[in-house]
Design an enzyme around this catalytic site. Sequence first.
Site, PDB file in Angstrom:
ATOM      1  N   ARG A 174       0.621  -1.536   0.048  1.00  0.00           N
ATOM      2  CA  ARG A 174       0.156   0.147  -0.208  1.00  0.00           C
ATOM      3  C   ARG A 174       0.910   1.174  -0.157  1.00  0.00           C
ATOM      4  O   ARG A 174       0.890   2.403   0.769  1.00  0.00           O
ATOM      5  CB  ARG A 174      -1.041   0.189   1.129  1.00  0.00           C
ATOM      6  N   SER A 247     -10.652   0.347   3.727  1.00  0.00           N
ATOM      7  CA  SER A 247      -9.823   0.228   4.902  1.00  0.00           C
ATOM      8  C   SER A 247      -9.368   1.290   5.744  1.00  0.00           C
ATOM      9  O   SER A 247      -8.285   1.587   4.723  1.00  0.00           O
ATOM     10  CB  SER A 247      -9.038  -1.168   4.496  1.00  0.00           C
ATOM     11  N   GLU A 343      -3.802   4.081   6.692  1.00  0.00           N
ATOM     12  CA  GLU A 343      -3.805   4.018   4.719  1.00  0.00           C
ATOM     13  C   GLU A 343      -3.891   5.384   4.556  1.00  0.00           C
ATOM     14  O   GLU A 343      -3.216   5.701   4.025  1.00  0.00           O
ATOM     15  CB  GLU A 343      -5.201   2.570   4.068  1.00  0.00           C
TER      16      GLU A 343
END
Length: 347
Positions: A174, A247, A343
């Site tokens: 990510r 998320s 994130e």
Amino acid sequence: MNIAPPLAITTDADLGPLNTFGLPARAARLLRVRGEEDVRALLAEPGWRGEPRLVLGGGSNLVLRGDFAGTVLKVEIAGRRLVGVREDADGAAWIVEAGAGECWHDFVRWTLAQGWPGLENLSLIPGTVGAAPIQNIGAYGVELTERFDALDAIDLDSGETRSFDRTTCAFGYRDSVFKRAAGRWLVLRVRFRLPQAWAPVGRYADVAAELAARGIAAPGAADISDAVIAIRRRKLPDPAKIGNAGSFFKNPVVDAAAWARLAAAHPEAPHYPQRDGSIKLAAGWLIEQAGWKGRNLGPVGCYERQALVLVNRGGACGEDVARLAAAIQADVEARFGIRLEPEPVFV
């Protein structure tokens, strides 16, 4: 700063509708970038170089903590095309290109409609095509890096346009070189390598169960896409109805020793061995075990169907989100000795 037409510039711009969390914020200036020429016109302005800048896609990976005293570049570059077919050591593949402002999910569905499978497991991920490599998205057994070919981006410091391949993107979990140099690069277009020798990736438990429930034993790409869409709609809130950024925390990756300590106390903990010997853990499980699933802290909360998603219950600001995230991090670390990493980008 004086910016002449045809630039689509707005002063004192409302950023609330441009972030999926629905957080209130304003920008001193907002430029809607519909082509490389818009960026070059802005770069020619003498006052541009020294001011804060924020490159914005779909606003689905962003926590705005307050007003932005600079220029927001809202990327709206459109276009989709088949570049051609390439033969290499990995076989034949379609090379497909899309403008950075294209909706990611719409692009995925378009490739499937053209008969070019490969992105189906990444269906319904919010955001734009240009943001996908920045965040290095992945879901349900497929990572963007497996389908990525190259991208073109413009350096907002020098004005140079440069092409990046997998190596120069410096992809991580990510993560990418673009995320680590926020505000420097504006992605213009992205190319994907979609193999003609396609094979379904349906090993992920949720996908396999959804396909089985539908009575599909030999799924095609569209079947997998439909299954992923159904799963995501069941598990995740629609940002149009409940503000969220998907998320919120990365699944932590730990070494074998850390996993052994966790497994001794919690052998039931979901875990996924990686090729390098490390172990990926399920952040949602850690959060749920820490007692946060379905709980609120002020006007924000942990979604009752998926602990990994933080939601705006109404009227929240960026500091409310930051406060909840910090509380969850502290409780998970106190209980498991594992630090969760967000994130989204905080601005």
